[in-house]
Design a protein around this motif. Structure first.
Motif, PDB file in Angstrom:
ATOM      1  N   ALA A 573       0.816  -1.214   0.000  1.00  0.00           N
ATOM      2  CA  ALA A 573       0.000   0.000   0.000  1.00  0.00           C
ATOM      3  C   ALA A 573       0.850   1.265   0.000  1.00  0.00           C
ATOM      4  CB  ALA A 573      -0.931   0.005   1.205  1.00  0.00           C
ATOM      5  N   VAL A 574       2.139   1.106   0.325  1.00  0.00           N
ATOM      6  CA  VAL A 574       3.036   2.272   0.278  1.00  0.00           C
ATOM      7  C   VAL A 574       3.132   2.803  -1.150  1.00  0.00           C
ATOM      8  CG1 VAL A 574       5.411   3.047   0.676  1.00  0.00           C
ATOM      9  CG2 VAL A 574       4.325   1.453   2.283  1.00  0.00           C
ATOM     10  N   GLU A 575       2.957   1.896  -2.116  1.00  0.00           N
ATOM     11  CA  GLU A 575       3.078   2.288  -3.518  1.00  0.00           C
ATOM     12  C   GLU A 575       1.958   3.220  -3.965  1.00  0.00           C
ATOM     13  OE1 GLU A 575       5.762   1.572  -5.215  1.00  0.00           O
ATOM     14  OE2 GLU A 575       6.491   0.493  -3.436  1.00  0.00           O
ATOM     15  N   ARG A 576       0.938   3.408  -3.109  1.00  0.00           N
ATOM     16  CA  ARG A 576      -0.116   4.353  -3.466  1.00  0.00           C
ATOM     17  C   ARG A 576       0.418   5.787  -3.488  1.00  0.00           C
ATOM     18  NH1 ARG A 576      -4.130   4.501   1.703  1.00  0.00           N
ATOM     19  NH2 ARG A 576      -5.571   4.946  -0.003  1.00  0.00           N
ATOM     20  N   ARG A 580       8.728   9.506  -4.582  1.00  0.00           N
ATOM     21  CA  ARG A 580       9.735   8.552  -4.138  1.00  0.00           C
ATOM     22  C   ARG A 580      10.186   8.888  -2.719  1.00  0.00           C
ATOM     23  NH1 ARG A 580      13.092   9.477  -7.682  1.00  0.00           N
ATOM     24  NH2 ARG A 580      12.545   7.873  -9.215  1.00  0.00           N
ATOM     25  N   GLU A 581      10.354  10.136  -2.446  1.00  0.00           N
ATOM     26  CA  GLU A 581      10.785  10.548  -1.114  1.00  0.00           C
ATOM     27  C   GLU A 581       9.701  10.265  -0.074  1.00  0.00           C
ATOM     28  OE1 GLU A 581      13.720  11.576  -0.110  1.00  0.00           O
ATOM     29  OE2 GLU A 581      14.437  11.201  -2.154  1.00  0.00           O
ATOM     30  N   ARG A 587       7.530   4.323   4.432  1.00  0.00           N
ATOM     31  CA  ARG A 587       8.041   2.979   4.719  1.00  0.00           C
ATOM     32  C   ARG A 587       8.871   2.983   6.000  1.00  0.00           C
ATOM     33  NH1 ARG A 587       9.672   2.121  -0.070  1.00  0.00           N
ATOM     34  NH2 ARG A 587       7.909   0.875  -0.842  1.00  0.00           N
ATOM     35  N   SER A 588       9.672   3.991   6.162  1.00  0.00           N
ATOM     36  CA  SER A 588      10.505   4.115   7.361  1.00  0.00           C
ATOM     37  C   SER A 588       9.651   4.319   8.608  1.00  0.00           C
ATOM     38  CB  SER A 588      11.490   5.272   7.186  1.00  0.00           C
ATOM     39  OG  SER A 588      12.215   5.486   8.370  1.00  0.00           O
ATOM     40  N   ARG A 589       8.638   5.160   8.502  1.00  0.00           N
ATOM     41  CA  ARG A 589       7.763   5.417   9.651  1.00  0.00           C
ATOM     42  C   ARG A 589       6.929   4.195  10.009  1.00  0.00           C
ATOM     43  NH1 ARG A 589       4.721  10.225   7.199  1.00  0.00           N
ATOM     44  NH2 ARG A 589       3.372  10.038   9.048  1.00  0.00           N
ATOM     45  N   LEU A 590       6.504   3.434   8.988  1.00  0.00           N
ATOM     46  CA  LEU A 590       5.742   2.210   9.255  1.00  0.00           C
ATOM     47  C   LEU A 590       6.559   1.233  10.092  1.00  0.00           C
ATOM     48  CD1 LEU A 590       3.828   1.146   6.003  1.00  0.00           C
ATOM     49  CD2 LEU A 590       2.855   1.711   8.222  1.00  0.00           C
ATOM     50  N   ARG A 591       7.794   1.023   9.684  1.00  0.00           N
ATOM     51  CA  ARG A 591       8.646   0.077  10.396  1.00  0.00           C
ATOM     52  C   ARG A 591       8.920   0.554  11.825  1.00  0.00           C
ATOM     53  NH1 ARG A 591      12.747  -0.645   5.260  1.00  0.00           N
ATOM     54  NH2 ARG A 591      11.330  -1.974   3.999  1.00  0.00           N
ATOM     55  N   LYS A 592       8.957   1.835  11.980  1.00  0.00           N
ATOM     56  CA  LYS A 592       9.234   2.388  13.305  1.00  0.00           C
ATOM     57  C   LYS A 592       8.039   2.225  14.244  1.00  0.00           C
ATOM     58  CE  LYS A 592      10.797   6.610  15.606  1.00  0.00           C
ATOM     59  NZ  LYS A 592      11.214   8.025  15.417  1.00  0.00           N
ATOM     60  N   VAL A 593       6.835   2.578  13.763  1.00  0.00           N
ATOM     61  CA  VAL A 593       5.661   2.521  14.646  1.00  0.00           C
ATOM     62  C   VAL A 593       5.161   1.090  14.827  1.00  0.00           C
ATOM     63  CG1 VAL A 593       4.942   4.841  13.996  1.00  0.00           C
ATOM     64  CG2 VAL A 593       3.971   2.881  12.799  1.00  0.00           C
ATOM     65  N   ASP A 615      -0.068  14.337  -1.548  1.00  0.00           N
ATOM     66  CA  ASP A 615       0.700  13.577  -2.536  1.00  0.00           C
ATOM     67  C   ASP A 615      -0.006  13.598  -3.891  1.00  0.00           C
ATOM     68  OD1 ASP A 615       2.894  11.429  -3.081  1.00  0.00           O
ATOM     69  OD2 ASP A 615       1.009  10.514  -3.750  1.00  0.00           O
ATOM     70  N   GLN A 616      -1.310  13.464  -3.890  1.00  0.00           N
ATOM     71  CA  GLN A 616      -2.067  13.454  -5.141  1.00  0.00           C
ATOM     72  C   GLN A 616      -2.032  14.822  -5.807  1.00  0.00           C
ATOM     73  OE1 GLN A 616      -3.505  10.624  -6.454  1.00  0.00           O
ATOM     74  NE2 GLN A 616      -3.698  11.912  -8.288  1.00  0.00           N
ATOM     75  N   THR A 617      -2.160  15.891  -4.988  1.00  0.00           N
ATOM     76  CA  THR A 617      -2.110  17.248  -5.538  1.00  0.00           C
ATOM     77  C   THR A 617      -0.757  17.522  -6.181  1.00  0.00           C
ATOM     78  OG1 THR A 617      -3.684  18.030  -3.886  1.00  0.00           O
ATOM     79  CG2 THR A 617      -2.329  19.696  -4.980  1.00  0.00           C
ATOM     80  N   ALA A 618       0.318  17.143  -5.443  1.00  0.00           N
ATOM     81  CA  ALA A 618       1.663  17.342  -5.983  1.00  0.00           C
ATOM     82  C   ALA A 618       1.870  16.512  -7.246  1.00  0.00           C
ATOM     83  CB  ALA A 618       2.704  16.973  -4.928  1.00  0.00           C
TER      84      ALA A 618
END
Length: 676
Positions: A573-576, A580-581, A587-593, A615-618
């Motif tokens: 779901a991260v691919e949504r 890239r940044e 992904r980093s925050r998911l692993r942390k929490v 993200d969608q607007t950008a």
């Protein structure tokens, strides 16, 4: 459908304690190395148990069969009954059980000092005097049943091998437990009413006061004679004896019973529930009032026998029983007209003839439906029978609960509903009982659910809707025991900590279990899972349901292994996110929490609507910029590839502009000359 008693199952083992001592709620300790076979209550097995803070208390633990879920609701009720002649249940839990290599339900009870009144139903003991039977058994059981029935529950395990002497002097009797297995499933046929005897063991249902009082009558006779009635006879022989001569005559036979004890035995063993003694009538007898129970009316016998499967039968109830056991022959018997001929010429009961004609009025398009209706017409007091399906009205729920994953049982249940057999059975009854209304309300509720194929519906949902105390039957918990919805999250935590991790967190059984027992609305999430279980939408929906469950029932409990597994489940779901940044950050925050053990923290990151919107607007702006840059680049490349034509066009434009400037200059000079 034969009910099999099993203590274990396949699959990978969860993390288990290998110690002999098993802790229960930090209050009791069970020694798994010290069985107490003298207190076994098959299929439950007894073990030595002690109280952590009071070592002087004499206790034992019953480790129950996970495949035959205990009646934990009855444990809670019995804790409210304080009677010296009732074995007290102190607590229950689900624990890691080393001998089985899985989790099992256990119940903690006070241990009797004396032995069983009757070691087993196959053994004989010294007959007990009438005065002792009355004082030590009838008086206490009458008081206990009055309290139990007032609280809306029933014992359903009254028999002489479930009675204990309170001490070695054998001066008082203790009534044994009644919750280690579903109601009626483990009871021998001789201790079950005629209606329940005709049903399969799993289809007897919870029963009512009349079931307990019938068992009291059989137990009184066993104590008076020193042996269980009809010992050595097969189940089918016992049923046929009951059908032919009635329970009282079938069991008493040549035993000498005094006129004093004959009175309660006739009243308690009457095969008509409406005429069977109640607790109040038994109490009146104890107080010296003589009631003269009604002589049981025996079924009408035909003037000549009807032969089926080599047996000569003379009553409609017996014929219905044998026809059910020989289904294919029954079809021939109904279609040939032999049954009609016997009813008219031999039995001579207009009511039965009319009922059978009504049963056959639907035609013979479906032979199974036709025979099932005829059996009801022949024996309206009997169970609902369809090939291998045989259950009382209340027992329909327990039967489908016991065989929830049996394809044949599911099909037969669906046919019972679609054939309208329940309604036809009710039409043949003399009156509507409150229990009938309750069961009909259950069936009406599940009918629209049965044919829905979506996740959280269908037969799985029907099973839980009709069996309130049923544990979750998901294959994911093959070696676990999810007794209530509160046990679901801890079970998933253990599963995610094992080597045999699941592919999904919500399967059909878990969805149905939640749909029945979780009060929050989860229909939208279930539809998302059903539509795209392995896509990002379905994965997020699975975690969202469990997050709501954690928030509702385990607010202060963390599930680190489940959270870590959920983080991995949400990885696609991260691919949504397009950036890239941003993907790297999410992904980093998911692993942390994930280490926090709270599923809501994962959703706050992966399903943050503002973050997704930004993200969608950008991304949309980047797409527009990219499109504009692409158009400009295309135009530039077009110009480069057409330099010759571009030069001609540009030269022509410059020549035209120069000529125009020359004309303008000539006109200007002429005007200037004229002016001067």
């Amino acid at each position: 459908m034969a009910l099999k008693v099993s203590g274990g199952g396949g699959g990978a083992e969860p993390a288990m304690s290998t110690a002999r001592i098993v802790d229960v709620r930090d209050r009791y300790e069970i020694d798994s190395g010290k069985p107490l076979p003298e207190f076994d209550s098959q299929p439950a097995v007894a073990y030595s148990c002690s109280h952590k803070r009071d070592s002087k208390r004499s206790l034992y633990a019953l480790v129950c069969d996970p495949k035959l879920p205990p009646r934990f609701d009855v444990v809670s009720v019995l804790r409210r009954i304080d009677h010296r002649n009732l074995i007290r249940a102190l607590d229950w839990d689900v624990v890691d059980w080393p001998p089985e290599g899985r989790r099992c339900p256990v119940v903690i009870l006070e241990r009797p000092v004396g032995k069983r009144v009757m070691a087993s139903l196959e053994t004989m003991t010294a007959p007990m005097q009438e005065e002792r039977v009355t004082r030590h058994f009838i008086e206490p059981i009458c008081q206990i049943l009055r309290e139990m029935h007032a609280l809306g529950t029933h014992h359903r395990m009254i028999r002489p091998d479930n009675l204990f002497w309170m001490n070695d002097e054998q001066r008082e009797i203790l009534i044994g437990e009644c919750f280690s297995a579903p109601a009626g499933v483990t009871s021998p046929i001789v201790y079950e009413t005629l209606e329940c005897s005709l049903a399969s063991a799993a289809g007897r249902g919870e029963g009512g006061p009349e079931n307990d009082l019938y068992a009291v009558g059989v137990t009184i006779l066993a104590l008076l004679t020193g042996q269980s009635p009809l010992i050595g006879k097969s189940d089918d022989e016992i049923i046929r004896l009951k059908l032919n001569v009635g329970s009282y005559a079938a069991m008493v036979q040549n035993h000498r019973v005094s006129l004093t004890m004959m009175e309660p035995l006739r009243g308690l063993l009457n095969d008509h529930p409406d005429e069977r003694w109640t607790v109040e009538e038994l109490s009146l007898w104890l107080n010296g009032r003589r009631l003269s129970p009604k002589q049981q009316a025996m079924p009408t016998k035909g003037s000549r026998a009807l032969t089926i499967a080599g047996m000569d039968l003379t009553t409609s109830r017996e014929i219905a029983h044998v026809m059910h056991r020989n289904w294919d022959q029954a079809i021939v018997l109904v279609n040939s007209g032999a049954l009609d001929t016997w009813l008219r010429r031999s039995l001579g009961e207009d009511d039965r003839v009319e009922a059978v004609n009504l049963a056959k009025s639907i035609g013979n398009d479906n032979q199974d439906r036709l025979v099932a209706r005829v059996l009801i017409a022949l024996d309206p007091d009997g169970p609902i029978r369809l090939r291998d399906f045989s259950a009382t009205l209340e027992g329909i729920s327990s039967l489908i609960g016991a065989f929830a994953d049996d394809a044949q049982a599911r099909q037969l249940f669906g046919q019972v509903v679609s054939f309208g057999l329940v309604n036809f059975w009710l039409d043949q009854q003399r009156g509507m009982e409150p229990s009938h209304i309750r069961q009909m309300n259950r069936l009406d509720k599940v009918k629209p659910i049965l044919n829905q194929t979506g996740l959280g519906f269908g037969m799985e949902r029907v099973v839980y809707e009709m069996n309130g105390g049923l544990p979750c039957l998901s294959p994911l918990f093959e070696r676990d025991f999810v007794a209530t919805i509160e046990h679901l999250m801890p079970a998933l935590e253990r599963l995610c900590a094992s080597d045999d991790r699941p592919q999904r967190l919500i399967d059909r059984h878990i969805a149905a279990f939640l749909g029945t027992n979780f009060k929050r609305a989860i229909g939208g999430e279930l539809r998302d899972i059903d539509r795209a279980a392995d896509e990002e939408e379905g994965r997020i929906a699975q975690v969202r349901i469990l997050s709501n469950l954690q928030d509702a029932l385990h607010r202060n409990v963390t599930f680190p292994h489940l959270c870590a597994f959920s983080a991995a489940l949400l990885e696609p779901a991260v691919e949504r996110f397009h950036s890239r940044e941003r993907r790297k950050s999410v992904r980093s925050r998911l692993r942390k929490v994930a280490k926090s053990g709270r599923l809501k923290d994962l959703l706050d990151i992966i399903d943050d609507t503002q973050e997704v919107s930004k993200d969608q607007t950008a991304f949309d702006k980047a797409c527009m910029d990219y499109a504009k840059s692409t158009r400009d680049l295309i135009n530039l490349m077009h110009d480069i590839n057409n330099k010759g034509r571009l030069a001609e066009e540009l030269g022509g434009q410059l020549a035209g502009a120069a000529a125009l400037l020359g004309c303008v200059a000539t006109v200007a000079l002429a005007g200037f000359a004229t002016f001067f």
